[in-house]
Design a protein around this motif. Structure first.
Motif, mmCIF file in Angstrom:
data_model
loop_
_atom_site.group_PDB
_atom_site.id
_atom_site.type_symbol
_atom_site.label_atom_id
_atom_site.label_comp_id
_atom_site.label_asym_id
_atom_site.label_seq_id
_atom_site.Cartn_x
_atom_site.Cartn_y
_atom_site.Cartn_z
ATOM 1 N N SER A 167 -27.401 14.668 -2.709
ATOM 2 C CA SER A 167 -27.486 13.328 -3.481
ATOM 3 C C SER A 167 -28.767 12.470 -2.810
ATOM 4 C CB SER A 167 -26.036 12.811 -2.883
ATOM 5 O OG SER A 167 -26.086 11.352 -3.380
ATOM 6 N N SER A 168 -29.434 11.848 -3.779
ATOM 7 C CA SER A 168 -30.420 11.049 -3.177
ATOM 8 C C SER A 168 -30.238 9.818 -2.424
ATOM 9 C CB SER A 168 -31.307 10.757 -4.642
ATOM 10 O OG SER A 168 -30.463 10.011 -5.392
ATOM 11 N N TRP A 169 -28.997 9.363 -2.985
ATOM 12 C CA TRP A 169 -28.698 8.176 -2.144
ATOM 13 C C TRP A 169 -28.570 8.549 -0.485
ATOM 14 C CZ3 TRP A 169 -24.269 7.873 0.822
ATOM 15 C CH2 TRP A 169 -23.143 8.537 0.104
ATOM 16 N N GLY A 229 -30.267 10.349 1.128
ATOM 17 C CA GLY A 229 -31.547 10.168 1.825
ATOM 18 C C GLY A 229 -32.018 8.844 2.006
#
Length: 95
Positions: free
Chosen positions: A48-50, A52
């Motif tokens: 998930s990019s959130w 990071g």
């Protein structure tokens, strides 16, 4: 408007409705035995990019707190140096 209390359904004296029959217990299926496979790397979906982004923001916040704290400490040290220099000059004039 009536101030007479109305009887509650549980205290009305009427027989209660019969309870529904209990649910049948769930039967667990046995898993079929699997044959061991050779180790093959699985392709994973990108994380998930959130997560990071939250980690990066936490790091930037910690860095900001560190920079602000160090600049405050530096300001106190320079003020102390200025005060000592001024006090030394006053002592030189008094002598």
């Amino acid at each position: 408007m009536s101030f007479v209390r109305k009887p509650r359904p549980y205290s009305s004296g009427l027989p209660s409705a019969p309870l529904p029959p209990p649910a049948a217990p769930r039967v667990r299926r046995e898993r079929s035995p699997r044959t061991p496979r050779a180790h093959t790397p699985r392709l994973r979906a990108p994380r998930s990019s959130w997560a990071g982004a939250v980690t990066a923001l936490a790091g930037l916040g910690a860095l900001l707190v560190l920079v602000v704290g160090l600049s405050g400490l530096w300001n106190q040290v320079t003020r102390d140096w200025q005060f000592r220099a001024a006090a030394g000059s006053v002592l030189d004039v008094v002598r």
